[in-house]
Scaffold this motif. Structure first.
Motif, PDB file in Angstrom:
ATOM      1  N   UNK A 265       3.279  -1.297  -7.604  1.00  0.00           N
ATOM      2  CA  UNK A 265       3.020  -2.066  -6.384  1.00  0.00           C
ATOM      3  C   UNK A 265       2.355  -1.183  -5.340  1.00  0.00           C
ATOM      4  N   UNK A 266       2.769   0.087  -5.253  1.00  0.00           N
ATOM      5  CA  UNK A 266       2.124   1.008  -4.317  1.00  0.00           C
ATOM      6  C   UNK A 266       0.630   1.113  -4.612  1.00  0.00           C
ATOM      7  N   UNK A 267       0.279   1.223  -5.882  1.00  0.00           N
ATOM      8  CA  UNK A 267      -1.138   1.318  -6.228  1.00  0.00           C
ATOM      9  C   UNK A 267      -1.883   0.052  -5.825  1.00  0.00           C
ATOM     10  N   UNK A 268      -1.302  -1.121  -6.111  1.00  0.00           N
ATOM     11  CA  UNK A 268      -1.960  -2.381  -5.775  1.00  0.00           C
ATOM     12  C   UNK A 268      -2.124  -2.528  -4.267  1.00  0.00           C
ATOM     13  N   UNK A 269      -1.131  -2.072  -3.508  1.00  0.00           N
ATOM     14  CA  UNK A 269      -1.195  -2.153  -2.047  1.00  0.00           C
ATOM     15  C   UNK A 269      -2.256  -1.206  -1.490  1.00  0.00           C
ATOM     16  N   UNK A 270      -2.224   0.044  -1.931  1.00  0.00           N
ATOM     17  CA  UNK A 270      -3.166   1.033  -1.402  1.00  0.00           C
ATOM     18  C   UNK A 270      -4.590   0.823  -1.925  1.00  0.00           C
ATOM     19  N   UNK A 271      -4.735   0.226  -3.116  1.00  0.00           N
ATOM     20  CA  UNK A 271      -6.051   0.085  -3.734  1.00  0.00           C
ATOM     21  C   UNK A 271      -6.764  -1.214  -3.438  1.00  0.00           C
TER      22      UNK A 271
END
Length: 322
Positions: A265-271
């Protein structure tokens, strides 16, 4: 390598996560080009999403979630700190590399302000279901405040004739429908309250409108003509938004021990690509609106590749399974 069962499984998984989301965006582009989704429809539908259905979706997911299970203070602190560090780095880069003051604010804003409320939530839901949507909503509650605040600062820094309207900015944040939805959901979650069944079912219908309608609107509103004036500044901001910032942010979280659904989820949020609201804000504050529109278009189109690649890599190596 292409016969490797794990590679094939990961490729299929990645397609299931990202393809439905971006196909809706491209359908929106096509319907907008042929005039089926008019500017007036898109304006009204976008307002409906932002003021009614998206806040309802966020409220329902947070109110039904035991926040103690998804709210991790150190994770929220990490997200806030890396966002601030990215912002200060971008401000420094803008001052060092961009001569035109009108370009600096859109460059900075475009490179850090992600489309969390639509693409972030949609991708998190596709990959992890309700639990991913709940965790993404918690990030949304934190980052939407930061993004609005930092965007105003970025666009005001190089307007020497006008200062930052702190009071107005504070009121805009407090009146933001998503902030209101989060505030209303907190007591429901903490005290385990629930809506009457009739209201809850009605709210479910409203929430179900959000992601497909919002994704169609994103596509219909995308200004592809802006790509004809692609500049080095727009490409640089796009590179920061999709690669140069998300990679170290996610790597830092992994080194700190985060994995599974949290890391995914962190990747999806930051990306996520740049939020379309960045164009509206740049235009209203006298910055280079054409540059802002260019960055929105570039990040949205290129994110089909970068997000898919990131989901693939994290899943292939078992870092985002959960």
């Amino acid at each position: 390598m292409f016969l490797d069962p794990q590679f094939v499984e990961t490729l299929l998984f990645t397609t299931q996560v990202t393809a439905p989301v971006f196909l809706l965006v491209f359908i929106g582009i096509a319907l907008g080009r042929i005039g089926f989704l008019t500017d007036e429809f898109n304006r009204v539908a976008s307002r409906l999403v932002f003021t009614v259905s998206l806040p309802t979706l966020v409220f329902l997911n947070l109110s039904r979630t035991h926040l103690a299970e998804v709210f991790v203070l150190d994770l929220m602190v990490y997200a806030a700190v890396v966002t601030l560090l990215a912002f200060f780095w971008l401000v420094w880069r803008a001052q060092r590399t961009l001569v035109d003051y009108a370009d600096r604010g859109p460059f900075v804003q475009g490179a850090f302000r992600g489309n969390l409320g639509i693409l972030g939530l949609a991708l998190a839901f596709n990959q992890y279901g309700e639990s991913g949507l709940a965790l993404a909503s918690v990030f949304l509650a934190l980052l939407i405040v930061m993004y609005n605040f930092l965007s105003v600062v970025a666009l005001s820094l190089w307007r020497s004739e006008q200062g930052i309207a702190w009071g107005r900015m504070g009121l805009d944040i407090l009146r933001n429908p998503l902030i209101i939805a989060v505030s209303l959901a907190l007591p429901f979650s903490l005290l385990e309250w629930s809506l009457p069944s009739v209201l809850e079912e009605t709210a479910d219908y409203l929430a179900a409108l959000t992601l497909p309608l919002a994704l169609l609107c994103v596509g219909a509103a995308l200004n592809l003509r802006a790509l004809q004036t692609t500049s080095r500044t727009a490409l640089s901001s796009t590179a920061y938004k999709l690669v140069l910032l998300p990679v170290p942010m996610v790597l830092g979280a992994w080194l700190m021990g985060y994995e599974g659904q949290t890391l995914g989820v962190l990747f999806l949020i930051f990306g996520c690509p740049t939020a379309a609201a960045s164009y509206v804000m740049a235009r209203s504050m006298g910055s280079n609106a054409a540059l802002a529109a260019n960055i929105v278009a570039l990040t949205t189109l290129f994110s089909t590749v970068t997000l898919s690649l990131g989901v693939f890599v994290l899943h292939y190596y078992g870092l985002s399974s959960g």
